[in-house]
Motif scaffolding. Structure first.
Motif, PDB file in Angstrom:
ATOM      1  N   ALA A  26       7.008  -6.673  -6.163  1.00  0.00           N
ATOM      2  CA  ALA A  26       6.322  -5.935  -5.073  1.00  0.00           C
ATOM      3  C   ALA A  26       6.764  -4.519  -4.794  1.00  0.00           C
ATOM      4  O   ALA A  26       6.280  -3.696  -4.449  1.00  0.00           O
ATOM      5  CB  ALA A  26       6.459  -6.864  -3.737  1.00  0.00           C
ATOM      6  N   THR A  27       8.324  -4.344  -4.996  1.00  0.00           N
ATOM      7  CA  THR A  27       8.893  -2.866  -4.660  1.00  0.00           C
ATOM      8  C   THR A  27       9.105  -2.077  -6.121  1.00  0.00           C
ATOM      9  O   THR A  27       9.640  -0.914  -5.960  1.00  0.00           O
ATOM     10  CB  THR A  27      10.213  -3.424  -4.183  1.00  0.00           C
ATOM     11  OG1 THR A  27      10.947  -4.107  -5.086  1.00  0.00           O
ATOM     12  CG2 THR A  27      10.043  -3.929  -2.874  1.00  0.00           C
ATOM     13  N   THR A  30       4.130   0.405  -9.342  1.00  0.00           N
ATOM     14  CA  THR A  30       2.970  -0.372  -9.775  1.00  0.00           C
ATOM     15  C   THR A  30       2.305   0.234 -11.159  1.00  0.00           C
ATOM     16  O   THR A  30       1.742  -0.642 -11.856  1.00  0.00           O
ATOM     17  CB  THR A  30       1.903   0.124  -8.619  1.00  0.00           C
ATOM     18  OG1 THR A  30       2.580  -0.070  -7.300  1.00  0.00           O
ATOM     19  CG2 THR A  30       0.753  -0.908  -8.611  1.00  0.00           C
ATOM     20  N   PRO A  57       3.907   1.827  -5.224  1.00  0.00           N
ATOM     21  CA  PRO A  57       2.802   1.484  -4.686  1.00  0.00           C
ATOM     22  C   PRO A  57       2.256   2.172  -3.342  1.00  0.00           C
ATOM     23  O   PRO A  57       3.020   2.862  -2.584  1.00  0.00           O
ATOM     24  CB  PRO A  57       3.391  -0.009  -4.269  1.00  0.00           C
ATOM     25  CG  PRO A  57       5.005   0.522  -4.243  1.00  0.00           C
ATOM     26  CD  PRO A  57       5.236   1.447  -5.075  1.00  0.00           C
ATOM     27  N   GLY A  58       1.123   2.089  -3.086  1.00  0.00           N
ATOM     28  CA  GLY A  58       0.567   2.655  -1.737  1.00  0.00           C
ATOM     29  C   GLY A  58       0.659   4.072  -1.869  1.00  0.00           C
ATOM     30  O   GLY A  58       0.609   4.775  -0.846  1.00  0.00           O
ATOM     31  N   SER A  59       0.590   4.695  -3.166  1.00  0.00           N
ATOM     32  CA  SER A  59       0.338   6.217  -3.327  1.00  0.00           C
ATOM     33  C   SER A  59      -0.793   6.484  -3.798  1.00  0.00           C
ATOM     34  O   SER A  59      -1.392   5.939  -4.736  1.00  0.00           O
ATOM     35  CB  SER A  59       1.467   6.474  -3.800  1.00  0.00           C
ATOM     36  OG  SER A  59       1.869   6.209  -5.149  1.00  0.00           O
ATOM     37  N   ARG A 185      -4.750  -4.522  -6.423  1.00  0.00           N
ATOM     38  CA  ARG A 185      -3.639  -3.358  -6.227  1.00  0.00           C
ATOM     39  C   ARG A 185      -3.528  -2.051  -6.622  1.00  0.00           C
ATOM     40  O   ARG A 185      -2.782  -1.228  -6.197  1.00  0.00           O
ATOM     41  CB  ARG A 185      -2.442  -4.308  -6.716  1.00  0.00           C
ATOM     42  CG  ARG A 185      -2.198  -5.713  -6.196  1.00  0.00           C
ATOM     43  CD  ARG A 185      -0.925  -6.422  -6.931  1.00  0.00           C
ATOM     44  NE  ARG A 185       0.336  -5.475  -6.774  1.00  0.00           N
ATOM     45  CZ  ARG A 185       1.349  -5.654  -7.437  1.00  0.00           C
ATOM     46  NH1 ARG A 185       1.375  -6.606  -8.394  1.00  0.00           N
ATOM     47  NH2 ARG A 185       2.454  -4.964  -7.292  1.00  0.00           N
ATOM     48  N   GLU A 213      -3.934   4.089   2.286  1.00  0.00           N
ATOM     49  CA  GLU A 213      -3.162   3.709   3.503  1.00  0.00           C
ATOM     50  C   GLU A 213      -3.409   2.083   3.832  1.00  0.00           C
ATOM     51  O   GLU A 213      -2.208   1.724   4.280  1.00  0.00           O
ATOM     52  CB  GLU A 213      -3.951   4.211   4.849  1.00  0.00           C
ATOM     53  CG  GLU A 213      -3.694   5.659   4.904  1.00  0.00           C
ATOM     54  CD  GLU A 213      -4.565   6.417   5.883  1.00  0.00           C
ATOM     55  OE1 GLU A 213      -5.478   5.778   6.554  1.00  0.00           O
ATOM     56  OE2 GLU A 213      -4.417   7.627   6.143  1.00  0.00           O
ATOM     57  N   ARG A 214      -4.255   1.516   3.134  1.00  0.00           N
ATOM     58  CA  ARG A 214      -4.215   0.070   2.934  1.00  0.00           C
ATOM     59  C   ARG A 214      -3.369  -0.745   1.982  1.00  0.00           C
ATOM     60  O   ARG A 214      -3.346  -1.793   1.992  1.00  0.00           O
ATOM     61  CB  ARG A 214      -5.732  -0.562   2.893  1.00  0.00           C
ATOM     62  CG  ARG A 214      -6.759  -0.226   4.253  1.00  0.00           C
ATOM     63  CD  ARG A 214      -8.146  -0.401   3.807  1.00  0.00           C
ATOM     64  NE  ARG A 214      -8.529  -1.702   3.693  1.00  0.00           N
ATOM     65  CZ  ARG A 214      -9.150  -2.331   4.717  1.00  0.00           C
ATOM     66  NH1 ARG A 214      -9.378  -1.660   5.769  1.00  0.00           N
ATOM     67  NH2 ARG A 214      -9.432  -3.455   4.351  1.00  0.00           N
ATOM     68  N   GLY A 215      -2.656   0.165   1.269  1.00  0.00           N
ATOM     69  CA  GLY A 215      -1.707  -0.403   0.247  1.00  0.00           C
ATOM     70  C   GLY A 215      -2.040  -0.382  -1.052  1.00  0.00           C
ATOM     71  O   GLY A 215      -1.007  -0.609  -1.860  1.00  0.00           O
ATOM     72  N   THR A 217      -2.644   1.316  -4.719  1.00  0.00           N
ATOM     73  CA  THR A 217      -2.082   2.344  -5.559  1.00  0.00           C
ATOM     74  C   THR A 217      -3.251   2.996  -6.083  1.00  0.00           C
ATOM     75  O   THR A 217      -4.164   2.440  -6.850  1.00  0.00           O
ATOM     76  CB  THR A 217      -0.984   1.934  -6.752  1.00  0.00           C
ATOM     77  OG1 THR A 217       0.171   1.411  -5.800  1.00  0.00           O
ATOM     78  CG2 THR A 217      -0.645   2.835  -7.374  1.00  0.00           C
TER      79      THR A 217
END
Length: 339
Positions: A26-27, A30, A57-59, A185, A213-215, A217
């Protein structure tokens, strides 16, 4: 059905509803790639020459470069559509070769042209894709309605997709890649705004920002410097199969001084004398752009250095550096144009 459906270059990968996320990844990054190489044809033309990537992640991460630079080949390797000749890559924690099916269940891939069935309505397209991921009829209907509203397509839901504008088809194409539950994801967008008008491009940019923004990548390939500047948290400038530079837009601009001093020269001889140090060339107007930090002291020093006699510069202007300047400075291997 285990693997997603691929529809050629315009693939939108369906997402398996049973996908789970390993807490240990998770961290972690990705998307990770190390030393990717790829050659094509009997003459073994090398398209990728040792690509390294690491995307958090999330970028939103942009691969920026011209046609033939290796952007699409990189995406195809990461999306398991082709294999690298050498190197390794992991997407969503899975090896793209050893765990091919798991990678496919974790991603959505949208190519350069919208891959929708134009004879079906927007609603039918999304319901079909939902059914292909294993959803029952009721869930497929519900998911289609959710995505039509989210992508501002509800009013056109029952119109054939062939009647949609280019921007609407692209939004429908993106929605089709998100029908699974949970949502992917990782989203690969290969030049998604090619051929769109400015308004449609802006609308698609808003969608991409919302997805991050919703997570999700997002790895975005583009030829448009403005697009990378607006959307990407980080940019990798790719040229001739190699990463020429990587960083935020501000980082990359700082590599060419942060500002550009444009010099309108009085003669062809002066233009050619200074062309080698410029990041911007306009032979038609005998204008060159030279990197500077923008300070008065540095601008004065550049003017004295480039025109010690006071006869070669007709006028000058100062501009903030752009990604165009970065691109030209870091990828151009050819001599400047002659006049």
């Amino acid at each position: 059905m285990t693997d997603p459906i691929h529809r050629g270059r315009s693939t939108t990968a369906a997402i398996d509803a049973t996908t789970t996320v390993d807490a240990t990844t998770a961290t972690a990054a990705t998307i990770e790639a190390y030393g990717l190489t790829k050659s094509y044809g009997k003459s073994a033309v090398r398209v990728l020459d040792g690509i390294d990537l690491r995307v958090g992640p999330g970028s939103v991460f942009s691969l920026l470069g011209p046609n033939g630079a290796g952007k699409t080949t990189t995406v195809r390797i990461l999306a398991t559509l082709t294999e690298a000749d050498s190197g390794t890559a992991r997407v969503a924690g899975y090896d793209v070769v050893a765990d091919r099916s798991a990678v496919r269940r974790s991603i959505s891939l949208t190519g350069q042209f919208a891959a929708v069935d134009e004879t079906q309505t927007g609603e039918e397209n999304l319901r079909m894709m939902a059914r292909l991921t294993g959803a029952n009829r009721a869930d497929a209907r519900r998911r289609a309605a959710e995505l039509l509203e989210r992508f501002d397509l509800t009013a056109a839901a029952r119109r054939p997709a062939g009647t949609y504008s280019g921007g609407m088809r692209r939004r429908l194409d993106l929605a089709a890649g998100l029908v699974g539950s949970p949502e992917p994801r990782v989203l690969f967008l290969d030049e998604p705004t090619t051929g769109l008008d400015p308004r449609s491009r802006q609308q698609l940019w808003e969608v991409v920002r919302e997805l991050a923004e919703r997570g999700a990548t997002v790895l975005l390939t583009t030829q448009y410097l403005e697009e990378a500047d607006h959307l990407a948290d980080r940019i990798a400038l790719i040229d001739k199969g190699r990463i020429a530079a990587e960083g935020t837009a501000a980082d990359l601009k700082s590599r060419v001084g942060g500002h550009r001093l444009d010099l309108a020269l009085t003669s062809r001889e002066a233009y050619l004398r200074l062309a080698g140090r410029a990041v911007h060339h306009s032979p038609e107007t005998l204008t060159l752009g030279i990197p500077t930090d923008g300070s008065a002291a540095h601008v004065r020093a550049l003017l004295d250095e480039t025109d010690p006699t006071g006869r070669d510069i007709d006028r000058f202007s100062l501009h903030s550096a752009t990604l165009d300047d970065v691109f030209l400075a870091l990828t151009s291997s050819e001599a400047p144009a002659h006049v």
